[in-house]
Design an enzyme around this catalytic site. Structure first.
Site, PDB file in Angstrom:
ATOM      1  N   ASP A 175      14.007  -0.636   1.219  1.00  0.00           N
ATOM      2  CA  ASP A 175      14.816  -0.826   2.427  1.00  0.00           C
ATOM      3  C   ASP A 175      15.888  -1.881   2.128  1.00  0.00           C
ATOM      4  OD1 ASP A 175      15.733  -1.014   5.011  1.00  0.00           O
ATOM      5  OD2 ASP A 175      13.852  -1.664   5.896  1.00  0.00           O
ATOM      6  N   LYS A 205       0.809  -1.197   0.000  1.00  0.00           N
ATOM      7  CA  LYS A 205       0.000   0.000   0.000  1.00  0.00           C
ATOM      8  C   LYS A 205       0.855   1.265   0.000  1.00  0.00           C
ATOM      9  CE  LYS A 205      -2.928  -2.491   3.177  1.00  0.00           C
ATOM     10  NZ  LYS A 205      -3.252  -2.573   4.621  1.00  0.00           N
ATOM     11  N   GLY A 206       2.148   1.104   0.226  1.00  0.00           N
ATOM     12  CA  GLY A 206       3.028   2.253   0.440  1.00  0.00           C
ATOM     13  C   GLY A 206       3.136   3.222  -0.730  1.00  0.00           C
TER      14      GLY A 206
HETATM   15  P1  IMP Z   1      12.340  -4.142   1.723  1.00  0.00           P
HETATM   16  O1  IMP Z   1      11.700  -5.372   1.123  1.00  0.00           O
HETATM   17  O2  IMP Z   1      13.222  -4.468   2.899  1.00  0.00           O
HETATM   18  O3  IMP Z   1      13.025  -3.273   0.708  1.00  0.00           O
HETATM   19  O4  IMP Z   1      11.199  -3.316   2.398  1.00  0.00           O
HETATM   20  C1  IMP Z   1      10.366  -2.572   1.680  1.00  0.00           C
HETATM   21  C2  IMP Z   1       9.045  -2.470   2.395  1.00  0.00           C
HETATM   22  O5  IMP Z   1       9.185  -2.386   3.816  1.00  0.00           O
HETATM   23  C3  IMP Z   1       8.399  -1.205   1.946  1.00  0.00           C
HETATM   24  O6  IMP Z   1       7.537  -1.473   0.881  1.00  0.00           O
HETATM   25  C4  IMP Z   1       7.671  -0.746   3.190  1.00  0.00           C
HETATM   26  O7  IMP Z   1       6.398  -1.326   3.209  1.00  0.00           O
HETATM   27  C5  IMP Z   1       8.447  -1.316   4.338  1.00  0.00           C
HETATM   28  N1  IMP Z   1       9.378  -0.343   4.943  1.00  0.00           N
HETATM   29  C6  IMP Z   1      10.726  -0.370   4.930  1.00  0.00           C
HETATM   30  N2  IMP Z   1      11.243   0.660   5.597  1.00  0.00           N
HETATM   31  C7  IMP Z   1      10.191   1.368   6.039  1.00  0.00           C
HETATM   32  C8  IMP Z   1      10.084   2.583   6.796  1.00  0.00           C
HETATM   33  O8  IMP Z   1      11.067   3.241   7.203  1.00  0.00           O
HETATM   34  N3  IMP Z   1       8.826   3.008   7.046  1.00  0.00           N
HETATM   35  C9  IMP Z   1       7.714   2.342   6.619  1.00  0.00           C
HETATM   36  N4  IMP Z   1       7.772   1.220   5.918  1.00  0.00           N
HETATM   37  C10 IMP Z   1       9.001   0.735   5.627  1.00  0.00           C
END
Ligand code: IMP
Ligand code: MG
Length: 183
Positions: free
Chosen positions: A110, A50-51
């Site tokens: 992230d 949803k981000g």
């Molecule tokens: P990744 O798979 O580790 O790259 O994480 C990505 C997902 O984690 C994003 O789509 C967000 O939903 C969530 N996420 C990562 N860091 C944050 C943050 O600082 N705030 C809110 N959501 C985050």
């Protein structure tokens, strides 16, 4: 009127990291860039729910060429600010993406696991091109190399909320990006 006394809706302490003006200025730049880069190509913005919601709603209105939108949902089942290992994809676009120019739109990258999982799933559909567009990136957290062509802001290893981003599903409605304190 009754008073809501639920502790769970009290806000976590945060400070503003990116205000509305800085975000909209950057989004407008993206719009100009994408308008130029994708002229004549009918791109598909594929938003990662949803981000992506707030960012994509603003971004798509700055793009001045014909384009389409689709969504995919991804959940890493984060508990609070701590990530979980598996990325579960759902609600994937049912539109054929073969030979299409895809812009994968994320609110934040992230570790990179979410976008990598989606990129892998997309490859099977043989799109013409795929580029990542993310408002925020945490480069120090990437677990493997990741090529992000359109990046709004790089931030440190901090937890942010607002402008579509949540902490346990809340705070997506904040119109700015806040940095959670005591993370
Ligand atoms: P990744 O798979 O580790 O790259 O994480 C990505 C997902 O984690 C994003 O789509 C967000 O939903 C969530 N996420 C990562 N860091 C944050 C943050 O600082 N705030 C809110 N959501 C985050
Ligand atoms: Mg989340």
């Amino acid at each position: 009127m009754s008073t809501v006394k639920n502790a769970s809706i009290q806000r976590v302490p945060f400070e503003i990291l990116l205000d509305q003006k800085s975000i909209s200025r950057r989004v407008a730049e993206f719009g100009r860039e994408l308008t130029e880069d994708y002229a004549g190509r009918l791109p598909v913005m594929l938003g990662v729910l949803k981000g992506c919601l707030v960012f994509m709603a603003d971004l798509m209105r700055t793009v001045d060429i014909p384009m389409e939108i689709e969504f995919v949902s991804a959940a890493s089942y984060r508990k609070g600010t701590k990530p979980h290992n598996d990325v579960i994809l759902g609600g994937a676009s049912t539109v054929p993406l073969k030979n299409r120019h895809i812009l994968l739109v994320e609110g934040i990258v992230d570790s990179g696991k979410t976008v990598k999982t989606i990129l892998k799933a997309l490859e099977r559909q043989e799109p013409a091109t795929v580029e990542i567009v993310t408002l925020l990136d945490k480069p120090a957290s990437h677990r493997s190399s990741l090529d992000i062509k359109y990046k709004g802001f790089s931030i440190g290893n901090e937890f942010v909320i607002g402008y579509g981003l949540d902490n346990t599903q809340k705070y997506r409605n904040l119109p700015f990006i806040g940095r959670v304190l005591e993370f």
